[in-house]
Each structure stands twice: as structure tokens, then as C-alpha cells.
Design a protein around this motif. Structure first.
Motif, mmCIF file in Angstrom:
data_model
loop_
_atom_site.group_PDB
_atom_site.id
_atom_site.type_symbol
_atom_site.label_atom_id
_atom_site.label_comp_id
_atom_site.label_asym_id
_atom_site.label_seq_id
_atom_site.Cartn_x
_atom_site.Cartn_y
_atom_site.Cartn_z
ATOM 1 N N ILE A 127 0.831 -1.213 0.000
ATOM 2 C CA ILE A 127 0.000 0.000 0.000
ATOM 3 C C ILE A 127 0.860 1.255 0.000
ATOM 4 O O ILE A 127 0.624 2.192 -0.778
ATOM 5 C CB ILE A 127 -0.970 -0.011 1.196
ATOM 6 N N THR A 128 1.871 1.290 0.840
ATOM 7 C CA THR A 128 2.747 2.461 0.907
ATOM 8 C C THR A 128 3.449 2.703 -0.420
ATOM 9 O O THR A 128 3.554 3.848 -0.888
ATOM 10 C CB THR A 128 3.788 2.295 2.027
ATOM 11 N N THR A 129 3.914 1.637 -1.051
ATOM 12 C CA THR A 129 4.631 1.785 -2.327
ATOM 13 C C THR A 129 3.725 2.353 -3.401
ATOM 14 O O THR A 129 4.122 3.247 -4.164
ATOM 15 C CB THR A 129 5.206 0.428 -2.763
ATOM 16 N N LEU A 130 2.501 1.862 -3.486
ATOM 17 C CA LEU A 130 1.557 2.406 -4.470
ATOM 18 C C LEU A 130 1.259 3.871 -4.181
ATOM 19 O O LEU A 130 1.261 4.718 -5.096
ATOM 20 C CB LEU A 130 0.267 1.590 -4.471
ATOM 21 N N GLU A 131 1.002 4.191 -2.931
ATOM 22 C CA GLU A 131 0.646 5.572 -2.590
ATOM 23 C C GLU A 131 1.777 6.555 -2.876
ATOM 24 O O GLU A 131 1.532 7.699 -3.249
ATOM 25 C CB GLU A 131 0.239 5.641 -1.120
ATOM 26 N N GLU A 132 3.005 6.106 -2.736
ATOM 27 C CA GLU A 132 4.132 7.023 -2.928
ATOM 28 C C GLU A 132 4.643 7.074 -4.366
ATOM 29 O O GLU A 132 5.164 8.099 -4.803
ATOM 30 C CB GLU A 132 5.289 6.639 -1.994
ATOM 31 N N LEU A 133 4.504 5.988 -5.125
ATOM 32 C CA LEU A 133 5.091 5.966 -6.469
ATOM 33 C C LEU A 133 4.089 6.184 -7.594
ATOM 34 O O LEU A 133 4.491 6.495 -8.719
ATOM 35 C CB LEU A 133 5.831 4.635 -6.697
#
Length: 240
Positions: A127-133
Motif C-alpha cells: 500500500i505504501t509503495t503504491l501511494e508514494e510511487l
């Protein structure tokens, strides 16, 4: 680049021609998904980010697949993966669950068009990776998260219909994709994802999001002959 649907998947061709290369461990059906969504980038000057290096085999596979103009960026939390760096392949060491690291990564590679999340597979990581990239990715880019079946596995923080899994998070993105059509809702309104996303594709263990700027869809009518008309609100929401 034209894709010959009758030809063997070039990813499989590469792997079969390099039987003694570094290990590439994937579910078999992933390769057709990759080729379906990434083929248009072959031969182009793109930057691709793959999170999760493991034994480094996929980095060379992507280098061969996308061609010499591409920059392949491998990301892993294991410092030992730095040894897989070579011409056309750059290695960055960091934690994909750390928003600050991901922001620094996108600043370092501002023109990336492809992201593959094959990292730790835990919910907070995906989730964090999608939200940031997703936001800094190029407008015509493709974001692919694989091994999403971990959303159903307690050992990775998952569970069927458990809140805050990547799959449950992705289901909400379907609503966001359609938010242009929301008329009365205090819970849903169009946002960046609505305006920047062309499509979402769900496969067994894989979610693919294709990015493309768009405005609210408009209807068109061709032809003049119409024997019938709507007796209920039309697809535009207006009474006819």
C-alpha cells in the motif's frame, strides 16, 4: 513496437535461452501479464523500477526485454543486492515501507514509466509503495503489484475481507475510478486517481493499474434513426 500474438512470449524465450542464468522465480501466468501490459515500452528510452531483487535474475530479463535504451532500477532492502549492478541496471538499497525513501527514489528517477512491486508482499509495504510511487510515475505508465494473494494470508498481514489488505484497498480504487459519475455521496468524490487512471486490471495474484490523464467521460451519438427511447433516467442520469 508491434506485438506478434502468434510468437512465443519474449520473456519466456529469454529464460529458456539462458538456463544457467540467475534464478527467476515467478508464477507461470505472470509472463503473459507482463507482456500484455509492457510490450509497448520495448525499444523505448524508459526507466523501470522493480522492487524486490532476490537473486537478480529478473533484472537481466528486463534489460533484455526492454532493450538497450532502457534503464532498469532494482530496489531491495538487502545491501548484498548491490552486486547485481551493471551497465543498464542500477541498484538502490532501501525500505519500501518507508515513505521518505520512496520519495527520494522518485526524485532520483523522475521519469519512470513502469513499476513492479515484487518486494516484501506485506500489506503496509504494498500500500505504501503504491501511494508514494503512483503519483510521480509518468502519465502513460504502468504500475504492477504482484503476489497479491498474500492479502489472503495471515502470515503477511492478510485475511479474507480483512481490512487494510492490499486487495481490499484496491477494491476501493474501483470506486475511485468511477467517481466522475458520483452524484450524491459524502464518502466519494473524484480525486487525483480518478483523473489520472485509465484502467485497473485484476488477475490471479496480480493487480495492474494503467495511468493516463483523463477528464469526465462524455457520450456521443452516431446515426439518426431511433425506434426507441429511454423511459427511465438515461445513462447520463437525465430523464428522457
Amino acid at each position: 513496437m508491434m506485438v506478434n500474438s502468434k510468437s512465443t512470449n519474449p520473456l519466456i524465450e529469454y529464460l529458456e535461452q539462458n538456463p544457467n542464468g540467475r534464478v527467476v522465480h515467478r508464477w507461470r501466468h505472470y509472463f503473459d501479464i507482463y507482456h500484455r501490459h509492457f510490450s509497448r515500452f520495448r525499444g523505448e528510452s524508459i526507466t523501470m523500477i522493480e522492487i524486490g531483487i532476490f537473486n537478480g535474475g529478473s533484472l537481466r530479463m528486463w534489460k533484455d526485454y526492454f532493450g538497450p535504451k532502457a534503464t532498469i532500477v532494482g530496489v531491495d532492502i538487502n545491501p548484498g543486492c548491490k552486486k547485481y549492478e551493471e551497465t543498464g541496471i542500477e541498484i538502490v538499497i532501501g525500505d519500501q515501507a518507508d515513505p521518505k525513501f520512496l520519495q527520494e527514489l522518485s526524485n532520483r528517477y523522475p521519469n519512470f514509466s513502469v513499476v513492479i512491486d515484487d518486494g516484501g508482499h506485506r500489506m503496509e509495504q504494498q500500500i505504501t509503495t503504491l501511494e508514494e510511487l503512483y503519483l510521480p510515475m509518468q502519465n502513460d505508465g504502468v504500475y504492477l503489484c504482484e503476489d497479491t494473494h498474500t492479502s489472503y494470508m495471515p502470515s503477511f498481514g492478510g485475511g479474507h475481507q480483512k481490512k487494510n489488505t492490499f486487495i481490499e484497498y484496491s477494491k476501493k480504487l474501483i470506486d475511485q475510478l468511477n467517481a466522475f459519475h458520483i452524484e450524491e455521496s459524502e464518502y466519494l468524490a473524484q480525486n487525483y486517481f480518478t483523473q489520472a487512471t485509465d484502467s485497473i486490471h485484476f488477475y490471479d495474484s496480480v493487480v495492474v493499474i494503467e495511468k493516463k490523464s483523463r477528464t469526465k467521460p462524455d457520450q456521443v451519438i452516431y446515426g439518426t434513426q431511433a425506434d426507441f427511447s429511454y423511459l427511465v433516467p438515461s445513462l447520463s442520469g437525465k430523464n428522457t
